[in-house]
Design a protein around this motif. Structure first.
Motif, PDB file in Angstrom:
ATOM      1  N   ARG A  23       0.771  -0.667  -0.160  1.00 28.56           N
ATOM      2  CA  ARG A  23       0.196  -0.274  -0.627  1.00 28.56           C
ATOM      3  C   ARG A  23       0.691   1.385  -0.251  1.00 28.56           C
ATOM      4  O   ARG A  23       0.449   1.966  -0.655  1.00 28.56           O
ATOM      5  CB  ARG A  23      -1.049   0.044   1.124  1.00 28.56           C
ATOM      6  N   ASP A  29      -3.879   0.294  -4.167  1.00 27.21           N
ATOM      7  CA  ASP A  29      -5.081   0.667  -2.842  1.00 27.21           C
ATOM      8  C   ASP A  29      -5.734  -0.490  -2.295  1.00 27.21           C
ATOM      9  O   ASP A  29      -6.183  -0.942  -2.610  1.00 27.21           O
ATOM     10  CB  ASP A  29      -6.309   1.324  -3.463  1.00 27.21           C
ATOM     11  N   ARG A  31      -8.663  -2.657  -1.254  1.00 28.11           N
ATOM     12  CA  ARG A  31      -9.958  -2.567  -1.245  1.00 28.11           C
ATOM     13  C   ARG A  31     -11.197  -3.472   0.215  1.00 28.11           C
ATOM     14  O   ARG A  31     -12.571  -3.345   0.003  1.00 28.11           O
ATOM     15  CB  ARG A  31     -10.234  -2.931  -2.315  1.00 28.11           C
ATOM     16  N   ASN A  32     -10.503  -3.803   0.381  1.00 25.23           N
ATOM     17  CA  ASN A  32     -11.518  -5.087   1.428  1.00 25.23           C
ATOM     18  C   ASN A  32     -10.400  -5.384   2.467  1.00 25.23           C
ATOM     19  O   ASN A  32      -9.271  -5.505   2.014  1.00 25.23           O
ATOM     20  CB  ASN A  32     -12.405  -6.081   0.698  1.00 25.23           C
ATOM     21  N   THR A  43      -7.897  -7.360   0.435  1.00 29.51           N
ATOM     22  CA  THR A  43      -7.764  -7.249  -1.438  1.00 29.51           C
ATOM     23  C   THR A  43      -6.930  -5.899  -1.396  1.00 29.51           C
ATOM     24  O   THR A  43      -7.212  -4.504  -0.768  1.00 29.51           O
ATOM     25  CB  THR A  43      -9.173  -7.393  -1.361  1.00 29.51           C
ATOM     26  N   SER A  47      -6.102   1.907  -9.271  1.00 26.85           N
ATOM     27  CA  SER A  47      -7.324   2.573  -9.775  1.00 26.85           C
ATOM     28  C   SER A  47      -6.921   2.349 -11.471  1.00 26.85           C
ATOM     29  O   SER A  47      -7.675   2.507 -12.931  1.00 26.85           O
ATOM     30  CB  SER A  47      -6.916   3.861  -9.404  1.00 26.85           C
ATOM     31  N   PRO A  50      -8.713  -1.547 -12.408  1.00 21.14           N
ATOM     32  CA  PRO A  50     -10.717  -1.565 -11.508  1.00 21.14           C
ATOM     33  C   PRO A  50     -10.399  -3.690 -11.505  1.00 21.14           C
ATOM     34  O   PRO A  50     -11.256  -3.482 -10.572  1.00 21.14           O
ATOM     35  CB  PRO A  50     -11.003  -0.944 -12.401  1.00 21.14           C
ATOM     36  N   ASP A  53      -7.712  -8.325  -8.894  1.00 19.92           N
ATOM     37  CA  ASP A  53      -7.184  -7.474  -7.637  1.00 19.92           C
ATOM     38  C   ASP A  53      -6.297  -8.352  -6.422  1.00 19.92           C
ATOM     39  O   ASP A  53      -6.690  -9.528  -6.754  1.00 19.92           O
ATOM     40  CB  ASP A  53      -8.623  -7.976  -6.666  1.00 19.92           C
TER      41      ASP A  53
END
Length: 136
Positions: A23, A29, A31-32, A43, A47, A50, A53
């Protein structure tokens, strides 16, 4: 019919240490972040892609003790498959990742087969290569 890669798994020893690499240093990013009992799966993605994952998990997450132990042994040896990222500026990306304190395996070089690339180890010892396609 279409087919596309949706998830890519990377096994790590410590999710929080790995987040600092994937990160913070690489700029992906989150995501989860899902917990299940004593384990969690994180996850991440870009961008720019998209629908793809990257899932970080520890060796024993969702696996039997024996399978987790076998995966841990491979992770400890540093022999799990590498992950290769692409960027539009490998030199700038290299400097950002190096500044994070990541272990450098190879500074950026022009490869005979085309890309300019570099390599690091993530905090768990996985090899991560970063490449930039040769300019035409």
């Amino acid at each position: 019919m279409t087919i596309a890669l949706h998830y890519c798994h990377i096994t790590v020893n410590d999710l929080d240490d790995s987040l600092a690499f994937y990160r913070d240093a690489l700029g992906l990013d989150v995501r989860n972040d899902v917990s299940s009992g004593e384990h969690r799966w994180v996850t991440l993605g870009s961008s720019d892609q998209p629908d793809l994952d990257i899932v970080l998990s520890e060796p024993h997450a969702g696996r039997s003790q024996a399978d987790g132990d076998a995966l841990q042994e491979l992770l400890t040896k540093g022999v799990l498959p590498m992950t290769v990222f692409s960027t539009d500026d490998v030199d700038a990306t290299f400097e950002r990742v190096r500044a994070s304190g990541a272990e450098v395996l190879q500074e950026p070089i022009d490869q005979a087969w085309g890309p300019r690339d570099c390599a690091f180890r993530d905090p768990s010892g996985n090899m991560v290569r970063i490449q930039q396609q040769a300019k035409a």
